[in-house]
Write a protein that holds these residues in place. Structure first.
Motif, PDB file in Angstrom:
ATOM      1  N   LEU A 262      -7.036  37.730 -35.633  1.00 54.97           N
ATOM      2  CA  LEU A 262      -7.366  36.901 -34.545  1.00 54.97           C
ATOM      3  C   LEU A 262      -8.320  37.359 -33.535  1.00 54.97           C
ATOM      4  N   THR A 263      -8.319  38.380 -33.168  1.00 54.74           N
ATOM      5  CA  THR A 263      -9.008  39.215 -32.275  1.00 54.74           C
ATOM      6  C   THR A 263     -10.681  39.311 -32.763  1.00 54.74           C
ATOM      7  N   ARG A 264     -10.542  39.495 -34.063  1.00 57.70           N
ATOM      8  CA  ARG A 264     -12.184  39.354 -34.821  1.00 57.70           C
ATOM      9  C   ARG A 264     -12.573  37.946 -34.962  1.00 57.70           C
ATOM     10  N   ALA A 265     -11.895  36.940 -34.902  1.00 57.77           N
ATOM     11  CA  ALA A 265     -12.247  35.693 -34.753  1.00 57.77           C
ATOM     12  C   ALA A 265     -12.519  35.041 -33.321  1.00 57.77           C
ATOM     13  N   GLY A 266     -12.355  35.892 -32.603  1.00 60.93           N
ATOM     14  CA  GLY A 266     -12.932  35.413 -31.261  1.00 60.93           C
ATOM     15  C   GLY A 266     -11.567  34.655 -30.595  1.00 60.93           C
ATOM     16  N   VAL A 267     -10.302  34.974 -31.053  1.00 61.67           N
ATOM     17  CA  VAL A 267      -9.107  34.175 -30.481  1.00 61.67           C
ATOM     18  C   VAL A 267      -8.686  34.935 -29.390  1.00 61.67           C
ATOM     19  N   GLY A 268      -8.421  34.310 -28.269  1.00 60.34           N
ATOM     20  CA  GLY A 268      -8.095  34.869 -27.008  1.00 60.34           C
ATOM     21  C   GLY A 268      -7.186  34.189 -25.838  1.00 60.34           C
ATOM     22  N   PRO A 269      -7.253  34.504 -24.842  1.00 59.66           N
ATOM     23  CA  PRO A 269      -6.450  33.526 -23.533  1.00 59.66           C
ATOM     24  C   PRO A 269      -6.883  32.443 -23.608  1.00 59.66           C
ATOM     25  N   GLY A 270      -6.149  31.375 -23.392  1.00 56.26           N
ATOM     26  CA  GLY A 270      -6.457  29.775 -23.181  1.00 56.26           C
ATOM     27  C   GLY A 270      -6.537  29.328 -24.646  1.00 56.26           C
ATOM     28  N   ASP A 271      -6.614  30.055 -25.665  1.00 56.39           N
ATOM     29  CA  ASP A 271      -6.507  29.259 -27.067  1.00 56.39           C
ATOM     30  C   ASP A 271      -4.987  28.920 -27.396  1.00 56.39           C
TER      31      ASP A 271
END
Length: 230
Positions: free
Chosen positions: A11-20
Motif C-alpha cells: 500500500l505504501t509503494r502505491a502511495g496509499v496513506g492518511p485520508g485514503d
C-alpha cells in the motif's frame, strides 16, 4: 496469506496513506484492515459473494468514493477473488488493486487436496458443499461447508457432534472483522453475517487416507438429518 506488514508495504509503494480509504473484506482475517490502519488509511468493509466467500465486486463498486486509494480483495479458503471484474473497477476509477494472497502453483499436495475435496463434495449429504466459480481453480486450503438450519447455534451443535465422533473440524471465521473490538463498525453485511454463522471447515489435508475421508463422510451423513431438519 500475506501479513499485515507485507500488505502495508504494498500500500505504501502505491502511495496509499492518511485520508485514503481502503476497501477490504470483513469475512476472513484482519490482515488487510490492519494494513490500512498501518498506513494511516481507513478500512472500508464490504460484503462477500455467497458462493465464493470472496469480496463481491458489486459491493466493491458500491463502496468506491473519491477517497478510495486501494482495493484489497484477497482470496478466501483457496478460492480466487474475481480479479477480472475487480481489476476493471480499479482501472475505471484509477484505484490500486492489491492481491493479498498468491494462488498456489499446482503441485502434488494441492492436487491431493483437490481430489479429496472432489470426493467429499460427491459424497456428502445434508450440507452445502463448496461452490466454485466457472473457469477458476480452487486449491482448497480449507474445505468449507455450510450447515443448514438456524445459523450459529445449529452449526455449533453440528460441529460438537462431529468432534464427539472423532472428526476434526473448526469454524473458519468466528467473528467478522468489522465486529471485532479493534474495528467495531455499525454496519450490516448480510452475506458475511450469514457465512460466519453457518460455515464449518472439514478436514481435507493432503495426507489423509481414503479411509479417513470415508469416515468424515460417514459421520457427516449420519448427522445429515440433524442438519437438514434443524
Amino acid at each position: 496469506m500475506a501479513t499485515a506488514d507485507e500488505l502495508r508495504h504494498e500500500l505504501t509503494r502505491a502511495g496509499v496513506g492518511p485520508g485514503d480509504e481502503v476497501i477490504v473484506p470483513s469475512f476472513g482475517t484482519a490482515e488487510a484492515a490492519e494494513a490500512a490502519l498501518l498506513v494511516g488509511a481507513r478500512p472500508v468493509f464490504v460484503d462477500i459473494d455467497a458462493d465464493t466467500y470472496c469480496v463481491d465486486p458489486a459491493a466493491v463498486a458500491a463502496a468506491l468514493t473519491p477517497r478510495t486509494g486501494a482495493i484489497v480483495p484477497l482470496h478466501t479458503f483457496g478460492h480466487p477473488a474475481d480479479m477480472a471484474r475487480i481489476g476493471e473497477l480499479g482501472a475505471e476509477h484509477g484505484v490500486f488493486v492489491l492481491v493479498g494472497a498468491v494462488q498456489e502453483e499446482p503441485d502434488a499436495e494441492t492436487a491431493e487436496r483437490q481430489a479429496h475435496a472432489a470426493y467429499l463434495t460427491a459424497k456428502l449429504r445434508g450440507l452445502v458443499t463448496p461452490r466454485v466459480a466457472p473457469g477458476v481453480r480452487h486449491t482448497y486450503q480449507q474445505y468449507v461447508v455450510r450447515v443448514p438450519g438456524n445459523g450459529r447455534p445449529d452449526r455449533d451443535a453440528f460441529a460438537r457432534a462431529l468432534r464427539s465422533r472423532g472428526v476434526v473440524c473448526h469454524v473458519p471465521v468466528q467473528t467478522p472483522v468489522h465486529r471485532t473490538p479493534r474495528f467495531q463498525r455499525e454496519l450490516w453485511l448480510g452475506e458475511t453475517e450469514r457465512a460466519s454463522g453457518e460455515c464449518l471447515a472439514l478436514p481435507v489435508d493432503a495426507a489423509m487416507s481414503r479411509r479417513e475421508l470415508r469416515q468424515v463422510v460417514s459421520v457427516c451423513n449420519a448427522l445429515g438429518g440433524m442438519a437438514s431438519a434443524a
